[in-house]
Design an enzyme around this catalytic site. Sequence first.
Site, PDB file in Angstrom:
ATOM      1  CB  CYS A 115      -0.951  -0.002   1.183  1.00 19.57           C
ATOM      2  SG  CYS A 115      -2.007  -1.456   1.217  1.00 19.57           S
ATOM      3  CG  HIS A 252      -3.245   3.215   1.813  1.00 17.72           C
ATOM      4  ND1 HIS A 252      -3.676   2.729   0.603  1.00 17.72           N
ATOM      5  CD2 HIS A 252      -3.379   2.193   2.707  1.00 17.72           C
ATOM      6  CE1 HIS A 252      -4.047   1.467   0.758  1.00 17.72           C
ATOM      7  NE2 HIS A 252      -3.879   1.124   2.021  1.00 17.72           N
ATOM      8  CG  ASN A 282      -6.554  -1.334   0.832  1.00 17.39           C
ATOM      9  OD1 ASN A 282      -5.799  -0.882  -0.026  1.00 17.39           O
ATOM     10  ND2 ASN A 282      -6.120  -1.763   2.001  1.00 17.39           N
TER      11      ASN A 282
HETATM   12  O1  UT7 Z   1      -3.870  -1.074   3.565  1.00 18.17           O
HETATM   13  C1  UT7 Z   1      -3.271  -1.618   4.661  1.00 18.17           C
HETATM   14  C2  UT7 Z   1      -3.884  -2.909   4.843  1.00 18.17           C
HETATM   15  N1  UT7 Z   1      -5.079  -3.048   5.548  1.00 18.17           N
HETATM   16  C3  UT7 Z   1      -5.622  -2.238   6.452  1.00 18.17           C
HETATM   17  O2  UT7 Z   1      -5.234  -1.136   6.695  1.00 18.17           O
HETATM   18  C4  UT7 Z   1      -6.751  -2.789   7.232  1.00 18.17           C
HETATM   19  C5  UT7 Z   1      -6.553  -2.515   8.685  1.00 18.17           C
HETATM   20  N2  UT7 Z   1      -7.560  -3.125   9.502  1.00 18.17           N
HETATM   21  C6  UT7 Z   1      -8.876  -2.821   9.442  1.00 18.17           C
HETATM   22  O3  UT7 Z   1      -9.297  -2.033   8.652  1.00 18.17           O
HETATM   23  C7  UT7 Z   1      -9.801  -3.470  10.454  1.00 18.17           C
HETATM   24  O4  UT7 Z   1      -9.034  -4.100  11.439  1.00 18.17           O
HETATM   25  C8  UT7 Z   1     -10.775  -4.479   9.812  1.00 18.17           C
HETATM   26  C9  UT7 Z   1     -11.780  -3.748   8.966  1.00 18.17           C
HETATM   27  C10 UT7 Z   1     -10.012  -5.498   8.976  1.00 18.17           C
HETATM   28  C11 UT7 Z   1     -11.538  -5.224  10.908  1.00 18.17           C
HETATM   29  O5  UT7 Z   1     -12.203  -4.295  11.754  1.00 18.17           O
HETATM   30  P1  UT7 Z   1     -12.130  -4.465  13.333  1.00 18.17           P
HETATM   31  O6  UT7 Z   1     -12.982  -3.437  13.933  1.00 18.17           O
HETATM   32  O7  UT7 Z   1     -10.670  -4.465  13.716  1.00 18.17           O
HETATM   33  O8  UT7 Z   1     -12.812  -5.874  13.528  1.00 18.17           O
HETATM   34  P2  UT7 Z   1     -12.205  -7.159  14.244  1.00 18.17           P
HETATM   35  O9  UT7 Z   1     -11.045  -7.709  13.498  1.00 18.17           O
HETATM   36  O10 UT7 Z   1     -11.983  -6.779  15.650  1.00 18.17           O
HETATM   37  O11 UT7 Z   1     -13.399  -8.192  14.110  1.00 18.17           O
HETATM   38  C12 UT7 Z   1     -14.605  -7.979  14.777  1.00 18.17           C
HETATM   39  C13 UT7 Z   1     -15.568  -9.106  14.468  1.00 18.17           C
HETATM   40  C14 UT7 Z   1     -14.974 -10.497  14.524  1.00 18.17           C
HETATM   41  O12 UT7 Z   1     -15.912 -11.347  15.119  1.00 18.17           O
HETATM   42  P3  UT7 Z   1     -15.720 -11.844  16.639  1.00 18.17           P
HETATM   43  O13 UT7 Z   1     -14.413 -12.604  16.646  1.00 18.17           O
HETATM   44  O14 UT7 Z   1     -15.666 -10.594  17.472  1.00 18.17           O
HETATM   45  O15 UT7 Z   1     -16.934 -12.667  16.879  1.00 18.17           O
HETATM   46  C15 UT7 Z   1     -14.813 -10.881  13.055  1.00 18.17           C
HETATM   47  O16 UT7 Z   1     -14.917 -12.286  12.869  1.00 18.17           O
HETATM   48  O17 UT7 Z   1     -16.080  -8.953  13.138  1.00 18.17           O
HETATM   49  C16 UT7 Z   1     -15.996 -10.196  12.452  1.00 18.17           C
HETATM   50  N3  UT7 Z   1     -15.820  -9.939  11.040  1.00 18.17           N
HETATM   51  C17 UT7 Z   1     -16.848  -9.760  10.198  1.00 18.17           C
HETATM   52  N4  UT7 Z   1     -18.180  -9.756  10.388  1.00 18.17           N
HETATM   53  C18 UT7 Z   1     -18.954  -9.514   9.333  1.00 18.17           C
HETATM   54  C19 UT7 Z   1     -14.665  -9.830  10.344  1.00 18.17           C
HETATM   55  N5  UT7 Z   1     -14.929  -9.563   9.061  1.00 18.17           N
HETATM   56  C20 UT7 Z   1     -16.267  -9.521   8.933  1.00 18.17           C
HETATM   57  C21 UT7 Z   1     -17.150  -9.284   7.869  1.00 18.17           C
HETATM   58  N6  UT7 Z   1     -18.475  -9.291   8.104  1.00 18.17           N
HETATM   59  N7  UT7 Z   1     -16.696  -9.042   6.621  1.00 18.17           N
END
Ligand code: UT7
Length: 325
Positions: A115, A252, A282
């Site tokens: 990225c 980004h 992204n």
């Molecule tokens: O470009 C550089 C690369 N990438 C990034 O910059 C991404 C950086 N990270 C993020 O943007 C965020 O961490 C995410 C969007 C990937 C995730 O958001 P979060 O608020 O950190 O969520 P989380 O990982 O804490 O997950 C929360 C819950 C989990 O369920 P449990 O374990 O709490 O029951 C996940 O399994 O959300 C669940 N989850 C989803 N639910 C519905 C993860 N993906 C999904 C989904 N739909 N697509």
Amino acid sequence: MTILRSRIIGLGSFLPERVSTNDDMAKIVETSDEWIVTRTGIRQRHFAAEGVSSSDMAVKAAEEALKAAGVKGEDLDLIVLATVTPDKTFPATAVYVQAALGMTHGCAFDVVAACSGFLYALRAADNMIRLGQVKTALVIGVETLSRITDFTDRNTCVLFGDGAGCAVLRAEECDGSLADRGVIDTLIYSDGRYAPELCSTGGPSTNHEVGYITMNGREVFRHAAVNMADVSEEILAKNGVSMEQVDWLVPHQANIRILEATAKRLGIPMEKVISTVGDHANTSAASIPLALAESYKSGKIKEGQLLLLPGMGAGFTWGAGLIRL
Ligand code: UT7
């Protein structure tokens, strides 16, 4: 004192026609529009059609940028192309773009910085221009991330999209002041200790595979806002620029919450932050030049404005560019 600076004389972008909404993604994995919008700000992403490669999209964006710049492909001395989704393991995707644009001299090469790729490519091209080694350069960020997305993994598959963005740079003499148009400065960093947090599951020299994106989202999130804000502050301080002097932050585009957190740390209102993540998702190396080109074409960003471009991605890599358009 007269110095050489890289003036941006043309911008171009390309987004594939096919749009996939959050509701479309909810038909593939257990997710919802509500979850994706709340957690990321993403509403849709573009996916390249079967048979369309990264170089195909890069060429489309390049043709637009060259037209805007009034430059022919044969006049380019250098192409630096950032991607993690090359056409082939080798040769560089940049050489396919070189051939398609009718450029038969100079050199073309790829950089892999995920990225932050566009910032790495920009710094490479800008430094070669500053040294007088090349006169006219094309800097491209392009990704066909849909080819390395695991569409069974809801943690990652809703986050990414395909696209290309690019800029034509030309060497121009100036006095080196902040009022001069062009790339004022760039900074790039990496810390390989964090490589496992965001990477491909495959590679030619490990398991002979291309692999899929795997990510520890929370860890990436934690570093993203801090690194993008810190490197922004560093580049501003280095150049004696205050945040108030910056017209637009063009970061980004990974997650609207990362953009908000970065803006908050920098004390810049969201009205001055370019946000295309809702429409493009992204697009890794393509995200900054896509956001830049699309915002310029829509009339939001104007010539002569001061732009701050921070980025952060796999590696970890991060960096920033300070540009007067
Ligand atoms: O470009 C550089 C690369 N990438 C990034 O910059 C991404 C950086 N990270 C993020 O943007 C965020 O961490 C995410 C969007 C990937 C995730 O958001 P979060 O608020 O950190 O969520 P989380 O990982 O804490 O997950 C929360 C819950 C989990 O369920 P449990 O374990 O709490 O029951 C996940 O399994 O959300 C669940 N989850 C989803 N639910 C519905 C993860 N993906 C999904 C989904 N739909 N697509």
